[in-house]
Design a protein around this motif. Structure first.
Motif, PDB file in Angstrom:
ATOM      1  N   ILE A  15       0.850  -1.191   0.000  1.00  0.00           N
ATOM      2  CA  ILE A  15       0.000   0.000   0.000  1.00  0.00           C
ATOM      3  C   ILE A  15       0.888   1.244   0.000  1.00  0.00           C
ATOM      4  O   ILE A  15       1.818   1.352   0.797  1.00  0.00           O
ATOM      5  N   PRO A  16       0.612   2.202  -0.888  1.00  0.00           N
ATOM      6  CA  PRO A  16       1.492   3.384  -1.005  1.00  0.00           C
ATOM      7  C   PRO A  16       1.465   4.258   0.246  1.00  0.00           C
ATOM      8  O   PRO A  16       0.427   4.433   0.883  1.00  0.00           O
ATOM      9  N   LEU A  17       2.636   4.834   0.555  1.00  0.00           N
ATOM     10  CA  LEU A  17       2.798   5.706   1.726  1.00  0.00           C
ATOM     11  C   LEU A  17       3.362   7.039   1.246  1.00  0.00           C
ATOM     12  O   LEU A  17       4.557   7.305   1.363  1.00  0.00           O
ATOM     13  N   VAL A  18       2.494   7.879   0.725  1.00  0.00           N
ATOM     14  CA  VAL A  18       2.975   9.092   0.046  1.00  0.00           C
ATOM     15  C   VAL A  18       3.641  10.065   0.998  1.00  0.00           C
ATOM     16  O   VAL A  18       4.517  10.841   0.589  1.00  0.00           O
ATOM     17  N   HIS A  19       3.241  10.041   2.282  1.00  0.00           N
ATOM     18  CA  HIS A  19       3.841  10.972   3.239  1.00  0.00           C
ATOM     19  C   HIS A  19       5.141  10.448   3.841  1.00  0.00           C
ATOM     20  O   HIS A  19       5.802  11.164   4.598  1.00  0.00           O
ATOM     21  N   ALA A  20       5.513   9.216   3.493  1.00  0.00           N
ATOM     22  CA  ALA A  20       6.755   8.641   4.008  1.00  0.00           C
ATOM     23  C   ALA A  20       7.923   8.874   3.062  1.00  0.00           C
ATOM     24  O   ALA A  20       9.057   8.526   3.385  1.00  0.00           O
ATOM     25  N   GLY A  21       7.658   9.467   1.921  1.00  0.00           N
ATOM     26  CA  GLY A  21       8.710   9.713   0.942  1.00  0.00           C
ATOM     27  C   GLY A  21       8.339   9.119  -0.396  1.00  0.00           C
ATOM     28  O   GLY A  21       7.417   8.311  -0.518  1.00  0.00           O
ATOM     29  N   ALA A  22       9.079   9.514  -1.409  1.00  0.00           N
ATOM     30  CA  ALA A  22       8.783   9.050  -2.761  1.00  0.00           C
ATOM     31  C   ALA A  22       8.964   7.540  -2.864  1.00  0.00           C
ATOM     32  O   ALA A  22       9.934   6.978  -2.344  1.00  0.00           O
ATOM     33  N   ASP A  23       8.000   6.902  -3.516  1.00  0.00           N
ATOM     34  CA  ASP A  23       8.092   5.474  -3.809  1.00  0.00           C
ATOM     35  C   ASP A  23       8.270   4.629  -2.553  1.00  0.00           C
ATOM     36  O   ASP A  23       9.077   3.690  -2.518  1.00  0.00           O
ATOM     37  N   LEU A 171      -0.358   6.069  10.378  1.00  0.00           N
ATOM     38  CA  LEU A 171       0.888   6.181  11.133  1.00  0.00           C
ATOM     39  C   LEU A 171       2.111   5.992  10.233  1.00  0.00           C
ATOM     40  O   LEU A 171       3.134   6.665  10.402  1.00  0.00           O
ATOM     41  N   LEU A 172       2.003   5.074   9.280  1.00  0.00           N
ATOM     42  CA  LEU A 172       3.136   4.773   8.411  1.00  0.00           C
ATOM     43  C   LEU A 172       3.344   5.815   7.323  1.00  0.00           C
ATOM     44  O   LEU A 172       4.419   5.870   6.713  1.00  0.00           O
ATOM     45  N   GLY A 173       2.315   6.638   7.056  1.00  0.00           N
ATOM     46  CA  GLY A 173       2.483   7.682   6.061  1.00  0.00           C
ATOM     47  C   GLY A 173       1.538   7.625   4.880  1.00  0.00           C
ATOM     48  O   GLY A 173       1.742   8.337   3.890  1.00  0.00           O
ATOM     49  N   ALA A 174       0.505   6.797   4.942  1.00  0.00           N
ATOM     50  CA  ALA A 174      -0.518   6.827   3.900  1.00  0.00           C
ATOM     51  C   ALA A 174      -1.337   8.102   4.029  1.00  0.00           C
ATOM     52  O   ALA A 174      -1.524   8.616   5.139  1.00  0.00           O
ATOM     53  N   ASP A 175      -1.838   8.600   2.918  1.00  0.00           N
ATOM     54  CA  ASP A 175      -2.775   9.712   3.012  1.00  0.00           C
ATOM     55  C   ASP A 175      -4.181   9.159   3.234  1.00  0.00           C
ATOM     56  O   ASP A 175      -4.420   7.955   3.143  1.00  0.00           O
ATOM     57  N   ARG A 176      -5.109  10.047   3.548  1.00  0.00           N
ATOM     58  CA  ARG A 176      -6.453   9.586   3.896  1.00  0.00           C
ATOM     59  C   ARG A 176      -7.167   8.956   2.706  1.00  0.00           C
ATOM     60  O   ARG A 176      -7.954   8.022   2.888  1.00  0.00           O
ATOM     61  N   LEU A 258       8.299  -1.172   8.862  1.00  0.00           N
ATOM     62  CA  LEU A 258       7.198  -1.427   7.934  1.00  0.00           C
ATOM     63  C   LEU A 258       7.154  -0.483   6.732  1.00  0.00           C
ATOM     64  O   LEU A 258       6.309  -0.668   5.852  1.00  0.00           O
ATOM     65  N   VAL A 259       8.014   0.515   6.683  1.00  0.00           N
ATOM     66  CA  VAL A 259       8.101   1.372   5.497  1.00  0.00           C
ATOM     67  C   VAL A 259       9.232   0.855   4.619  1.00  0.00           C
ATOM     68  O   VAL A 259      10.360   0.695   5.077  1.00  0.00           O
TER      69      VAL A 259
END
Length: 263
Positions: A15-23, A171-176, A258-259
């Motif tokens: 699952i993408p984590l856009v707030h955790a950094g690119a890609d 928590l991991l950085g996914a957007d809503r 987990l990221v």
């Protein structure tokens, strides 16, 4: 071929984590969600046994666990984290009984009340001290490398489990938007799992709109939870620190493990 004995098994990995950094995505194979494990067949369901699950976090009530105790994968430990607690008669814990009596369901949930009832339950999953303690237990277990791979579940794997997955993803950085999409993605699986019960319910005169609102997750349910996060806790960060009582070290351990880079 492996016989599927656990409903709605999903790996949060990828699952993408856009707030955790690119890609960046959730690391695969470490955090999974599902329905209850009471029908799990360790010999027949090699799809589950092959996951190497070390910990199962059961979000159900004591009553639910007593009526349908988990069958654990070999070598896995059990962590109980009762989300509903004193509100054990809340709708998410009564899916079977709500579908068993169409007339009673109509009286309790008809006239559009069913969506209000489930939205209220989602708000309680955000606001009640017992629910906050349960989700803190889930996050702390997921952050502990000795407990992973970890699988967490409730009864159908859609409401209590769905909010738990949303908490972890945010928590991991996914957007809503991504969290909402992941929440709604379980619907095909829960429709299939509940199809026999829904058919019996409607055959006895039950309102199909009630059946759908009981057995699926609707956009308004998660919206109610997120609104409670914002209006009652002042945003997700305060919910994490003041509601769940999580410290920075736990959150950092969770993110470090987990990221992962996107494949």
């Amino acid at each position: 071929m492996s016989a599927l004995t656990v409903a709605n098994v999903r790996d949060l990995g990828g699952i993408p984590l856009v707030h955790a950094g690119a890609d960046r995505v959730v690391a695969p194979g470490l955090l999974l969600r599902s329905g209850a494990l009471d029908r799990f067949d360790p010999a027949g369901d090699t799809g589950i046994t092959g996951l190497g699950i070390r910990t199962v976090v059961d979000l159900r009530t004591d009553e639910e666990r007593g009526a349908a105790p988990d069958v654990l994968p070999r070598g896995a430990g059990l962590v109980t984290a009762d989300v509903l607690g004193a509100a054990r008669r809340s709708a998410p814990a009564r899916l079977g009984s709500l579908l068993a009596d169409p007339a009673a369901a109509g009286r309790e949930l008809g006239g559009g009340r069913v969506e209000e009832v489930f939205a209220a339950a989602y708000r309680e999953m955000v606001l009640s001290p017992g629910a906050c303690a349960a989700y803190r237990t889930l996050v702390e277990a997921a952050a502990d490398e000795r407990r992973r791979p970890l699988l967490f579940h409730c009864s159908a794997g859609k409401d209590r489990t769905g909010w738990g997955a949303t908490v972890v993803l945010l928590l991991l950085g996914a957007d809503r938007a991504t969290a909402r999409a992941a929440h709604l993605a379980v619907n095909p699986a829960v429709r299939a799992a509940f199809a026999p019960y829904v058919s019996a319910f409607t055959a006895r005169g039950g309102d199909p709109r009630i059946a759908a609102a009981v057995t699926e997750v609707l956009p308004g349910y998660l919206a109610a939870a997120l609104d409670a996060v914002d209006t009652e806790w002042g945003g997700f960060d305060r919910y994490v620190t003041r509601g769940l009582g999580l410290d920075r070290r736990t959150v950092d351990r969770l993110r470090t493990a987990l990221v992962a880079p996107a494949p």
